[in-house]
Design an enzyme around this catalytic site. Structure first.
Site, PDB file in Angstrom:
ATOM      1  N   HIS A 169       0.818  -1.225   0.000  1.00  0.00           N
ATOM      2  CA  HIS A 169       0.000   0.000   0.000  1.00  0.00           C
ATOM      3  C   HIS A 169       0.853   1.277   0.000  1.00  0.00           C
ATOM      4  CE1 HIS A 169      -2.423  -3.295   1.419  1.00  0.00           C
ATOM      5  NE2 HIS A 169      -1.898  -3.241   2.620  1.00  0.00           N
ATOM      6  N   HIS A 170       1.951   1.251  -0.736  1.00  0.00           N
ATOM      7  CA  HIS A 170       2.855   2.409  -0.750  1.00  0.00           C
ATOM      8  C   HIS A 170       2.942   3.016  -2.141  1.00  0.00           C
ATOM      9  CE1 HIS A 170       5.143   0.242   2.767  1.00  0.00           C
ATOM     10  NE2 HIS A 170       3.951   0.700   3.127  1.00  0.00           N
ATOM     11  N   GLN A 171       1.834   3.189  -2.800  1.00  0.00           N
ATOM     12  CA  GLN A 171       1.854   3.739  -4.151  1.00  0.00           C
ATOM     13  C   GLN A 171       2.274   5.222  -4.111  1.00  0.00           C
ATOM     14  OE1 GLN A 171      -1.180   2.273  -2.962  1.00  0.00           O
ATOM     15  NE2 GLN A 171      -0.759   0.251  -3.768  1.00  0.00           N
TER      16      GLN A 171
END
Length: 661
Positions: free
Chosen positions: A586-588
């Site tokens: 979840h580190h876009q």
């Protein structure tokens, strides 16, 4: 405290249910067995959380019952609808947006409207161990990556799941709370590309501004702060496996350090945004105490559909949004600021006519400004399948022991039960594999040491929240790990820090309620898969050391359906395994990439102003132009802090009316 206990003990029961036969009663009462609370009609824990978070269930309107658990936000007394005009309109109350709204509204003469599509956080979101459960609720946007051959093979429909926080507090309400900042050289490279003000020493002051660290002495370092707002602490509940991880690291040349220190790479206890074992979201820290400011209006369940831009002057002047079925048009005297995150911010820009010309035309959208919105996308992916069996029992975390009466009471009282563990994450280690050719001391892999594994979510009789949260196919999971499901194990997730593969994001259509098309392009560069294999070899080397051999650690030969033609423990097997369980963390970033004028990939300038559009900024993790060795929550908070000062400086110098202290 008693009320909290009754609520938690009820909902935390491994089996719980509601009486669907009586519309006047929500449940029929409870009883206990083996120290656990449950109801006669048996439903899974994850279903109970669905109801608690407002997700539709068999009981009509049952979600409304739980509204009293949520932190209430709304307009000040006397206002039934928002004002027609504000100084600043911020779209998105996530990690950056919460900070920004709090800081801008410090001046009582400045009006701020903060819009958030999700609901406020609730009592259950304070529990770190609940993080995987919320991946399947309305507290997240249920985004999916477009199908890509050769990755996510073990996931439902062979598509990677990309949950993003949909709450006042954003992803900080449902994440694993890990606090990391990135290496100095990474930020210095960002600045060297023309992004003035973003070198390590520049961002360090804003990391420190937010931080209130309590880290057994690390907080006394000149690079840390113990007087800010955001609590950062070590996880209080640990297994013996974290000691083995740190000792094994030392044997392989990795010192135990404050891994957020700029001085050296190493391993360390995980640092989290929590206080006394309770989650501290950006909303709880930056908004909750200030929500009664009459100049700060926070509107949950409000979905922005368009930024209003004057096409002649190319100036943003307002926002259109929908709330409870009604459409509002509100104007901004000063600025419109997108803080909706790396998926929704670029989507909203494109819906408003700011984006790639040909793409917007193909969707029937009038082009206001031709910019490469969404054309760059990086993500941190990991592999959760390097699992090591142990010959010792009672060593690792297990859901069945975490969610019982004793644990609930202990967490409520002291915050030190298993419920305080963020998904059993205990340690972080930075390594540089032989694949890396970077001349500077920048790691290419982060190792996340787990006091257990993805098997610890209750097994056949439990919630299976972790595997469901990742969207792993049940048959794939059972084939791979069924024989050791629920057994004691240790695992370390390798996270690829600097992928060479680059994705992109596009609109599906011009409907603002449609999810965009997301192309991760995972592992399309062979260097990325080679780095994963090298990291797994390093994990195996750690497990082979004496500290782990005390527990009889042995890699489990998972039987992945897609990998049966490969030889177990060969490089080919591990690459296939990674392509089977390809999981995002979840580190876009970079979908609204920052860069100076003339940068062909840039969407915003170094002051986060959208190129070619006045009075419009993007303030969230989507502006980070290149990968860093950081989970994105702490950088997003830092970006919010830095942007607040830049915005204050802009309006102070322009007319002197807004005097910020």
């Amino acid at each position: 405290m008693l009320t909290n206990f009754l609520i938690l003990s009820s909902i935390f029961g491994v089996k719980c249910s509601y009486d669907y036969t009586n519309e006047d009663d929500i449940w029929t009462g409870s009883s206990t067995r083996n120290g656990k609370i449950f109801w006669p009609y048996q439903e899974s824990l994850i279903d109970a959380i669905h109801y608690a978070t407002g997700k539709q269930g068999p009981k009509k309107n049952i979600g409304d019952y739980f509204d009293f658990l949520r932190d209430p936000y709304g307009l000040p007394p006397g206002l039934s609808s928002p004002l027609p005009e504000y100084d600043f309109i911020i779209i998105g109350a996530g990690s950056a947006g919460s900070v920004l709204a709090s800081r801008l509204s410090e001046n009582r003469n400045t009006t701020v409207l903060l819009l958030e599509a999700g609901k406020p956080e609730m009592l259950l979101t304070d529990v770190p161990a609940m993080a995987p459960y919320f991946q399947s609720t309305d507290y997240v946007w249920h985004y999916y990556m477009e199908h890509q051959d050769g990755v996510c093979l073990g996931m439902e429909n062979e598509r990677c799941f990309w949950p993003r926080g949909k709450a006042v507090g954003g992803t900080s309400v449902i994440n694993y709370m890990i606090y990391t900042r990135g290496r100095p050289q990474e930020w210095d490279r960002i600045a060297a590309a023309g992004n003035y003000g973003w070198a390590y020493n520049d961002v360090l002051q804003y990391y420190k501004k937010s931080e209130r660290a309590k880290l057994d002495g690390y907080e006394n370092s000149p690079t840390r702060n113990k007087d800010g707002r955001m609590p950062v602490e070590f996880v209080q509940r640990r297994t013996k496996l974290i000691k083995a991880f740190l000792e094994a690291g030392k044997l392989l040349g990795h010192p135990t350090v404050d891994y957020n220190s700029p001085n050296e790479l190493g391993f360390g206890y995980v640092q989290v945004t929590a206080q006394d074992g309770h989650r501290q979201s950006a909303a709880k820290v930056f908004l909750h105490k200030h929500k009664n400011r009459r100049n700060l209006h926070v509107l949950p369940e409000s979905t922005a559909t368009r930024v209003l831009i004057d096409e002649q002057t190319k100036t943003a002047y307002g926002v259109e949004f929908v709330r409870k079925g009604k459409t509002y048009v509100i104007k901004a005297r000063k600025e419109v600021i997108l803080s909706a995150g790396p998926i929704a911010s670029p989507q909203l820009l494109m819906l408003s006519g700011v984006g790639p010309r040909d793409h917007l035309i193909s969707k029937g959208i009038h082009v206001v400004q031709d910019l490469p919105v969404g054309q760059t996308l990086y993500d941190h992916i990991c592999f959760p399948g390097a699992i090591f069996e142990l010959n010792t029992t009672g060593v690792s975390f297990n859901e069945n022991s975490a969610i019982d009466l004793t644990s609930i009471i202990s967490w409520l009282r002291d915050g030190d039960s298993d419920l305080a563990s963020p998904g059993a994450v205990e340690g972080i280690g930075y390594i540089k594999t032989p694949v890396s050719n970077d001349p500077e001391p920048i790691p290419d892999i982060e190792l996340i040491s787990i006091g257990g594994s993805i098997l610890a979510d209750g097994g056949p009789g439990g919630s299976k929240a972790v595997r469901k949260g990742m969207r792993i196919k049940e048959e794939v999971f059972n084939d791979a790990f069924g024989p050791i499901d629920t057994r004691d194990a240790w695992s370390a997730f390798p996270m690829l820090l600097h992928p060479k593969s680059v994705g992109r994001l596009e609109l599906r259509d011009r409907n603002p309620f449609s999810h965009p098309r997301i192309y991760g392009n995972y592992l399309t560069d062979k260097t990325d898969s080679a780095t994963f294999v090298a990291s797994i070899r390093h994990i195996q080397a750690l497990a082979a050391t004496e500290p782990f051999q005390k527990f009889g650690a042995r890699v489990y030969p998972a039987n992945y359906p897609a990998c049966r033609s490969t030889v177990f423990d060969s490089d080919e097997y591990w690459e296939c395994a990674v392509r089977t369980l390809t999981a995002t963390l979840h580190h876009q970033i970079a979908t609204c990439r920052m860069g100076p004028v003339g940068d062909p990939l840039a969407v915003v300038d170094p002051e986060l102003r959208v190129h070619g559009i006045s009075r419009l900024r993007v303030v969230d993790s989507s502006v980070i132009p290149r990968t860093t060795s950081a989970h994105t929550n702490a950088p997003a908070i830092m970006i919010g802090e830095k942007a607040a000062d830049m915005i204050k400086d802009t309006w102070r110098s322009s007319n002197g009316v807004y005097s910020y202290k």
